[in-house]
Design a protein around this motif. Structure first.
Motif, PDB file in Angstrom:
ATOM      1  N   LYS A 148     -28.659  28.586 -55.931  1.00  0.00           N
ATOM      2  CA  LYS A 148     -28.518  29.127 -57.288  1.00  0.00           C
ATOM      3  C   LYS A 148     -27.966  28.074 -58.250  1.00  0.00           C
ATOM      4  O   LYS A 148     -28.432  27.944 -59.379  1.00  0.00           O
ATOM      5  CB  LYS A 148     -27.617  30.361 -57.267  1.00  0.00           C
ATOM      6  CG  LYS A 148     -28.292  31.600 -56.707  1.00  0.00           C
ATOM      7  CD  LYS A 148     -27.385  32.790 -56.713  1.00  0.00           C
ATOM      8  CE  LYS A 148     -27.412  33.433 -58.077  1.00  0.00           C
ATOM      9  NZ  LYS A 148     -26.826  34.765 -58.096  1.00  0.00           N
ATOM     10  N   LYS A 149     -26.974  27.319 -57.809  1.00  0.00           N
ATOM     11  CA  LYS A 149     -26.377  26.288 -58.664  1.00  0.00           C
ATOM     12  C   LYS A 149     -27.383  25.169 -58.957  1.00  0.00           C
ATOM     13  O   LYS A 149     -27.452  24.680 -60.084  1.00  0.00           O
ATOM     14  CB  LYS A 149     -25.112  25.710 -58.024  1.00  0.00           C
ATOM     15  CG  LYS A 149     -23.951  26.668 -58.035  1.00  0.00           C
ATOM     16  CD  LYS A 149     -23.579  26.981 -59.464  1.00  0.00           C
ATOM     17  CE  LYS A 149     -22.464  27.973 -59.563  1.00  0.00           C
ATOM     18  NZ  LYS A 149     -22.197  28.384 -60.947  1.00  0.00           N
TER      19      LYS A 149
ATOM     20  N   LYS B 100     -34.821  35.431 -57.764  1.00  0.00           N
ATOM     21  CA  LYS B 100     -33.500  34.802 -57.815  1.00  0.00           C
ATOM     22  C   LYS B 100     -32.362  35.803 -57.603  1.00  0.00           C
ATOM     23  O   LYS B 100     -31.342  35.472 -57.005  1.00  0.00           O
ATOM     24  CB  LYS B 100     -33.349  34.088 -59.156  1.00  0.00           C
ATOM     25  CG  LYS B 100     -32.142  33.205 -59.263  1.00  0.00           C
ATOM     26  CD  LYS B 100     -32.268  32.303 -60.457  1.00  0.00           C
ATOM     27  CE  LYS B 100     -31.156  32.518 -61.427  1.00  0.00           C
ATOM     28  NZ  LYS B 100     -31.203  31.616 -62.565  1.00  0.00           N
TER      29      LYS B 100
ATOM     30  N   ASN C  60     -32.714  24.207 -64.472  1.00  0.00           N
ATOM     31  CA  ASN C  60     -33.108  24.941 -65.674  1.00  0.00           C
ATOM     32  C   ASN C  60     -32.461  24.339 -66.915  1.00  0.00           C
ATOM     33  O   ASN C  60     -33.089  24.247 -67.966  1.00  0.00           O
ATOM     34  CB  ASN C  60     -32.744  26.422 -65.556  1.00  0.00           C
ATOM     35  CG  ASN C  60     -33.665  27.165 -64.623  1.00  0.00           C
ATOM     36  OD1 ASN C  60     -34.793  26.741 -64.373  1.00  0.00           O
ATOM     37  ND2 ASN C  60     -33.194  28.270 -64.086  1.00  0.00           N
ATOM     38  N   LYS C  61     -31.205  23.930 -66.783  1.00  0.00           N
ATOM     39  CA  LYS C  61     -30.501  23.310 -67.901  1.00  0.00           C
ATOM     40  C   LYS C  61     -31.176  21.989 -68.289  1.00  0.00           C
ATOM     41  O   LYS C  61     -31.329  21.684 -69.460  1.00  0.00           O
ATOM     42  CB  LYS C  61     -29.035  23.064 -67.523  1.00  0.00           C
ATOM     43  CG  LYS C  61     -28.111  22.947 -68.709  1.00  0.00           C
ATOM     44  CD  LYS C  61     -26.672  22.744 -68.257  1.00  0.00           C
ATOM     45  CE  LYS C  61     -26.080  24.070 -67.829  1.00  0.00           C
ATOM     46  NZ  LYS C  61     -24.637  23.969 -67.543  1.00  0.00           N
TER      47      LYS C  61
ATOM     48  N   GLU D  40     -30.633  25.475 -58.990  1.00  0.00           N
ATOM     49  CA  GLU D  40     -31.627  26.063 -59.895  1.00  0.00           C
ATOM     50  C   GLU D  40     -31.098  26.112 -61.330  1.00  0.00           C
ATOM     51  O   GLU D  40     -31.813  25.779 -62.275  1.00  0.00           O
ATOM     52  CB  GLU D  40     -32.011  27.461 -59.408  1.00  0.00           C
ATOM     53  CG  GLU D  40     -33.110  28.116 -60.199  1.00  0.00           C
ATOM     54  CD  GLU D  40     -34.492  27.528 -59.945  1.00  0.00           C
ATOM     55  OE1 GLU D  40     -35.401  27.870 -60.712  1.00  0.00           O
ATOM     56  OE2 GLU D  40     -34.664  26.737 -59.008  1.00  0.00           O
ATOM     57  N   GLU D  41     -29.850  26.520 -61.484  1.00  0.00           N
ATOM     58  CA  GLU D  41     -29.244  26.554 -62.826  1.00  0.00           C
ATOM     59  C   GLU D  41     -29.230  25.157 -63.446  1.00  0.00           C
ATOM     60  O   GLU D  41     -29.534  24.992 -64.629  1.00  0.00           O
ATOM     61  CB  GLU D  41     -27.823  27.114 -62.756  1.00  0.00           C
ATOM     62  CG  GLU D  41     -27.751  28.591 -62.488  1.00  0.00           C
ATOM     63  CD  GLU D  41     -26.335  29.080 -62.202  1.00  0.00           C
ATOM     64  OE1 GLU D  41     -25.362  28.322 -62.417  1.00  0.00           O
ATOM     65  OE2 GLU D  41     -26.209  30.238 -61.765  1.00  0.00           O
ATOM     66  N   ARG D  42     -28.873  24.186 -62.647  1.00  0.00           N
ATOM     67  CA  ARG D  42     -28.825  22.802 -63.140  1.00  0.00           C
ATOM     68  C   ARG D  42     -30.217  22.312 -63.541  1.00  0.00           C
ATOM     69  O   ARG D  42     -30.381  21.671 -64.577  1.00  0.00           O
ATOM     70  CB  ARG D  42     -28.220  21.907 -62.047  1.00  0.00           C
ATOM     71  CG  ARG D  42     -28.067  20.481 -62.394  1.00  0.00           C
ATOM     72  CD  ARG D  42     -26.926  20.308 -63.378  1.00  0.00           C
ATOM     73  NE  ARG D  42     -26.806  18.936 -63.739  1.00  0.00           N
ATOM     74  CZ  ARG D  42     -25.701  18.243 -63.667  1.00  0.00           C
ATOM     75  NH1 ARG D  42     -24.598  18.804 -63.266  1.00  0.00           N
ATOM     76  NH2 ARG D  42     -25.685  16.984 -64.020  1.00  0.00           N
TER      77      ARG D  42
END
Length: 159
Positions: free
Chosen positions: A141-142, A83, A148-149, A144-146
């Motif tokens: 990246k955004k 990442k 993961n959340k 993936e972050e979402r």
């Protein structure tokens, strides 16, 4: 990173690239005309395969669809692997695609004027593809972050 993040980022980059091309070509006579280059490439491919070439409107639509699909998968490579390297990979992929759009057409038997008409055209061509790679990285990246959340809040969900 997850495949969904990669493909979502790739789609964002491909969409951004095509929007830039479409909007710019309507307002600037020196804009890159990758639509015309794509139509030329598809026409030549269909002719070599002995298939009929569609009328310009349908040829344009097929070219645009092919462009979005191929650029989605190309830009999704930015999210392959670790990442922390997503942004540098997206930047490199965008720059390589832009340079390829300048130097490969003549080698492939296509009209290079669509990406090389003027110095301004060359700079726009390269910067548009670079922009697409950066957008692809950022979006991946955004996403993936979402994701993961979501999985942190609902451990039974995984994508």
């Amino acid at each position: 990173m997850r495949i969904l993040s990669a493909i979502g980022g790739g789609l964002a980059g491909a969409t951004a690239l095509n929007l830039l091309h479409e909007v710019t070509r309507r307002f600037d006579k020196d804009a890159p005309r990758m639509d015309l280059m794509g139509m030329d490439a598809l026409s030549k491919g269909l002719n070599k395969a002995g298939q009929p070439v569609p009328e310009d409107d349908n040829l344009y639509k097929l070219t645009l669809a092919g462009d979005i699909i191929s650029n989605t998968f190309y830009y999704s490579l930015a999210a392959a692997g670790r990442k922390k390297y997503v942004l540098p990979k997206g930047t490199a992929l965008g720059l390589l695609a832009g340079l390829g759009a300048l130097f490969l057409p003549q080698q492939l038997g296509l009209n290079p004027v669509h990406s090389n008409k003027t110095l301004k055209t060359q700079l726009l061509t390269t910067s548009f593809y670079l922009f697409g790679g950066i957008i692809a990285s950022y979006a991946a990246k955004k996403i993936e972050e979402r994701l993961n959340k979501q999985t942190d809040n609902h451990p039974y969900l995984w994508v």
